[in-house]
Design a protein around this motif. Structure first.
Motif, PDB file in Angstrom:
ATOM      1  N   LYS A  65     -62.023 -32.357 -13.685  1.00 20.03           N
ATOM      2  CA  LYS A  65     -61.101 -33.383 -14.160  1.00 20.03           C
ATOM      3  C   LYS A  65     -61.871 -34.629 -14.581  1.00 20.03           C
ATOM      4  CE  LYS A  65     -60.331 -35.166  -9.469  1.00 20.03           C
ATOM      5  NZ  LYS A  65     -59.314 -35.470  -8.439  1.00 20.03           N
ATOM      6  N   ASP A  66     -61.206 -35.466 -15.387  1.00 16.99           N
ATOM      7  CA  ASP A  66     -61.817 -36.712 -15.816  1.00 16.99           C
ATOM      8  C   ASP A  66     -61.934 -37.676 -14.637  1.00 16.99           C
ATOM      9  OD1 ASP A  66     -61.894 -35.688 -18.317  1.00 16.99           O
ATOM     10  OD2 ASP A  66     -60.157 -36.775 -19.070  1.00 16.99           O
ATOM     11  N   GLU A  67     -62.946 -38.516 -14.674  1.00  9.54           N
ATOM     12  CA  GLU A  67     -63.191 -39.462 -13.601  1.00  9.54           C
ATOM     13  C   GLU A  67     -63.263 -40.878 -14.163  1.00  9.54           C
ATOM     14  OE1 GLU A  67     -66.645 -38.292 -11.457  1.00  9.54           O
ATOM     15  OE2 GLU A  67     -65.982 -36.230 -11.194  1.00  9.54           O
ATOM     16  N   LYS A  68     -62.778 -41.840 -13.379  1.00  3.62           N
ATOM     17  CA  LYS A  68     -62.795 -43.229 -13.802  1.00  3.62           C
ATOM     18  C   LYS A  68     -64.176 -43.839 -13.574  1.00  3.62           C
ATOM     19  CE  LYS A  68     -58.459 -43.390 -14.952  1.00  3.62           C
ATOM     20  NZ  LYS A  68     -58.061 -43.533 -16.366  1.00  3.62           N
ATOM     21  N   VAL A  69     -64.625 -44.620 -14.536  1.00  2.00           N
ATOM     22  CA  VAL A  69     -65.899 -45.314 -14.420  1.00  2.00           C
ATOM     23  C   VAL A  69     -65.626 -46.805 -14.578  1.00  2.00           C
ATOM     24  CG1 VAL A  69     -68.168 -45.653 -15.452  1.00  2.00           C
ATOM     25  CG2 VAL A  69     -67.213 -43.353 -15.257  1.00  2.00           C
ATOM     26  N   GLN A  70     -66.233 -47.606 -13.744  1.00  2.00           N
ATOM     27  CA  GLN A  70     -65.980 -49.039 -13.751  1.00  2.00           C
ATOM     28  C   GLN A  70     -66.247 -49.651 -15.125  1.00  2.00           C
ATOM     29  OE1 GLN A  70     -68.267 -51.137 -10.860  1.00  2.00           O
ATOM     30  NE2 GLN A  70     -67.078 -53.034 -10.998  1.00  2.00           N
ATOM     31  N   ASN A  71     -65.369 -50.547 -15.544  1.00  2.00           N
ATOM     32  CA  ASN A  71     -65.485 -51.342 -16.768  1.00  2.00           C
ATOM     33  C   ASN A  71     -65.208 -50.560 -18.046  1.00  2.00           C
ATOM     34  OD1 ASN A  71     -66.193 -53.617 -15.249  1.00  2.00           O
ATOM     35  ND2 ASN A  71     -68.373 -53.057 -15.322  1.00  2.00           N
ATOM     36  N   VAL A  72     -64.855 -49.288 -17.960  1.00  2.00           N
ATOM     37  CA  VAL A  72     -64.500 -48.532 -19.166  1.00  2.00           C
ATOM     38  C   VAL A  72     -63.194 -47.779 -18.924  1.00  2.00           C
ATOM     39  CG1 VAL A  72     -66.807 -48.282 -20.148  1.00  2.00           C
ATOM     40  CG2 VAL A  72     -66.036 -46.668 -18.421  1.00  2.00           C
ATOM     41  N   GLN A  73     -62.234 -48.443 -18.286  1.00  2.00           N
ATOM     42  CA  GLN A  73     -60.985 -47.792 -17.921  1.00  2.00           C
ATOM     43  C   GLN A  73     -60.189 -47.307 -19.129  1.00  2.00           C
ATOM     44  OE1 GLN A  73     -62.037 -50.654 -16.700  1.00  2.00           O
ATOM     45  NE2 GLN A  73     -62.165 -50.461 -14.482  1.00  2.00           N
ATOM     46  N   GLU A  74     -60.471 -47.879 -20.311  1.00  2.00           N
ATOM     47  CA  GLU A  74     -59.733 -47.440 -21.494  1.00  2.00           C
ATOM     48  C   GLU A  74     -60.196 -46.067 -21.987  1.00  2.00           C
ATOM     49  OE1 GLU A  74     -63.085 -50.103 -23.129  1.00  2.00           O
ATOM     50  OE2 GLU A  74     -61.914 -49.824 -21.298  1.00  2.00           O
ATOM     51  N   TYR A  75     -61.316 -45.585 -21.462  1.00  2.00           N
ATOM     52  CA  TYR A  75     -61.831 -44.264 -21.834  1.00  2.00           C
ATOM     53  C   TYR A  75     -61.550 -43.252 -20.721  1.00  2.00           C
ATOM     54  CZ  TYR A  75     -64.662 -46.401 -25.542  1.00  2.00           C
ATOM     55  OH  TYR A  75     -65.088 -47.069 -26.662  1.00  2.00           O
ATOM     56  N   SER A  76     -61.299 -42.002 -21.112  1.00  2.00           N
ATOM     57  CA  SER A  76     -61.396 -40.911 -20.151  1.00  2.00           C
ATOM     58  C   SER A  76     -62.859 -40.521 -20.082  1.00  2.00           C
ATOM     59  CB  SER A  76     -60.543 -39.709 -20.573  1.00  2.00           C
ATOM     60  OG  SER A  76     -61.042 -39.124 -21.764  1.00  2.00           O
ATOM     61  N   VAL A  77     -63.354 -40.217 -18.892  1.00  2.00           N
ATOM     62  CA  VAL A  77     -64.777 -39.963 -18.698  1.00  2.00           C
ATOM     63  C   VAL A  77     -64.961 -38.623 -18.006  1.00  2.00           C
ATOM     64  CG1 VAL A  77     -66.941 -40.859 -17.779  1.00  2.00           C
ATOM     65  CG2 VAL A  77     -65.132 -42.445 -18.456  1.00  2.00           C
ATOM     66  N   THR A  78     -65.780 -37.769 -18.596  1.00  2.00           N
ATOM     67  CA  THR A  78     -66.014 -36.427 -18.082  1.00  2.00           C
ATOM     68  C   THR A  78     -67.489 -36.214 -17.818  1.00  2.00           C
ATOM     69  OG1 THR A  78     -64.160 -35.640 -19.438  1.00  2.00           O
ATOM     70  CG2 THR A  78     -65.615 -33.974 -18.521  1.00  2.00           C
ATOM     71  N   LYS A  79     -67.816 -35.674 -16.648  1.00  2.00           N
ATOM     72  CA  LYS A  79     -69.210 -35.360 -16.347  1.00  2.00           C
ATOM     73  C   LYS A  79     -69.646 -34.131 -17.140  1.00  2.00           C
ATOM     74  CE  LYS A  79     -69.578 -37.233 -11.653  1.00  2.00           C
ATOM     75  NZ  LYS A  79     -69.895 -36.912 -10.231  1.00  2.00           N
ATOM     76  N   MET A  80     -70.848 -34.228 -17.718  1.00  6.10           N
ATOM     77  CA  MET A  80     -71.371 -33.148 -18.537  1.00  6.10           C
ATOM     78  C   MET A  80     -72.781 -32.777 -18.098  1.00  6.10           C
ATOM     79  SD  MET A  80     -68.768 -33.016 -20.647  1.00  6.10           S
ATOM     80  CE  MET A  80     -69.359 -31.909 -21.913  1.00  6.10           C
ATOM     81  N   LEU A  81     -73.153 -31.527 -18.353  1.00  4.47           N
ATOM     82  CA  LEU A  81     -74.549 -31.102 -18.276  1.00  4.47           C
ATOM     83  C   LEU A  81     -75.041 -30.922 -19.702  1.00  4.47           C
ATOM     84  CD1 LEU A  81     -77.079 -30.013 -16.763  1.00  4.47           C
ATOM     85  CD2 LEU A  81     -76.077 -27.724 -17.040  1.00  4.47           C
ATOM     86  N   THR A  82     -76.154 -31.564 -20.050  1.00  8.57           N
ATOM     87  CA  THR A  82     -76.788 -31.309 -21.340  1.00  8.57           C
ATOM     88  C   THR A  82     -78.020 -30.453 -21.094  1.00  8.57           C
ATOM     89  OG1 THR A  82     -78.241 -33.262 -21.379  1.00  8.57           O
ATOM     90  CG2 THR A  82     -75.973 -33.560 -22.133  1.00  8.57           C
ATOM     91  N   PHE A  83     -78.300 -29.517 -22.007  1.00  4.20           N
ATOM     92  CA  PHE A  83     -79.379 -28.555 -21.786  1.00  4.20           C
ATOM     93  C   PHE A  83     -79.909 -28.041 -23.113  1.00  4.20           C
ATOM     94  CE2 PHE A  83     -75.327 -26.402 -21.759  1.00  4.20           C
ATOM     95  CZ  PHE A  83     -75.520 -25.229 -22.467  1.00  4.20           C
TER      96      PHE A  83
END
Length: 230
Positions: A65-83
């Motif tokens: 699920k999306d997670e909240k990150v401080q100071n960017v509440q207007e964005y949905s934030v998703t953890k990703m793995l880049t490889f």
């Protein structure tokens, strides 16, 4: 009767070609980024090349699920793995594990920003910068231009020619794809897949040019981890 048979064959072919569509391919205002969404989970591919540098990596959602990150509440934030896939195999299990880099995907009203915890090899220059969070003006944003039904994103594992489907037969064209090219699979039929490819070479005269056609499915690899198989 002959015309009826043609109608039946055409309807069957159309059905078969569309039967494997699973989600949506996401096309952006810049051709270097591709993404795919299926049941709310996202994965994607970035490729940009010029005369000096090449910024190339894949990414896959690694949180449910999306997670909240401080100071960017207007964005949905998703953890990703880049490889990054290896030269010997494009399968996820054979990737260069030293290039596993965590990242965040910010999304808001069709705007995407990718932030990696450290630069991927070859990135951090004119071919791609992913080091800044919004609202930093240095954060590179990509805007969705359209979404189309698709099966997923695949990598080409060897030189493979485009084909046209004419009268039920696949006819080879002069154009071809090379190893590690990223494509969107729009549909499949028999041993072939209908794909969309955008040229990632910034130094090419036709940079971003889109080519579509049938290719042999055996020459395509799903490079994503099992938890996000697209």
């Amino acid at each position: 009767m002959r015309n009826l048979n043609k109608i039946i064959i055409f309807a069957l072919l159309t059905c078969l070609c569309r039967s494997t569509v699973a989600g949506e391919a996401i096309i952006f205002d810049q051709a270097n980024l591709l993404a795919f969404s299926d049941s709310g989970r996202v994965a994607g591919f970035y490729d940009s090349e010029d005369n000096k540098f090449s910024c190339y990596f894949l990414f896959s959602q690694n949180s449910q699920k999306d997670e909240k990150v401080q100071n960017v509440q207007e964005y949905s934030v998703t953890k990703m793995l880049t490889f990054v896939p290896s030269d010997s195999s494009l399968e996820f299990e054979e990737r260069y594990k030293q290039f596993d880099i965590q990242g965040l995907l910010y999304r808001k009203n069709g705007e995407w920003i990718i932030r990696t915890s450290r630069p991927q090899a070859g990135c951090g220059n004119a071919t791609g910068v992913f080091e800044f969070d919004p609202p930093d003006i240095r954060a590179e944003n990509y805007i969705e231009s359209k979404r189309i039904p698709a099966t997923g994103i695949r990598l080409v594992n060897t030189k493979t020619f485009f084909y046209d489907l004419r009268g039920g037969k696949f006819i080879a064209r002069k154009g071809y794809l090379t190893k590690s090219n990223g494509v969107i699979v729009l549909r499949t039929y028999g041993q072939f897949s209908y794909v969309r490819f955008a040229d990632p070479r910034a130094n090419a005269t036709d940079s971003g040019r889109v080519s579509t056609g049938w290719v042999r499915s055996a020459n395509l690899v799903n490079p994503f981890p099992p938890t996000s198989r697209q």
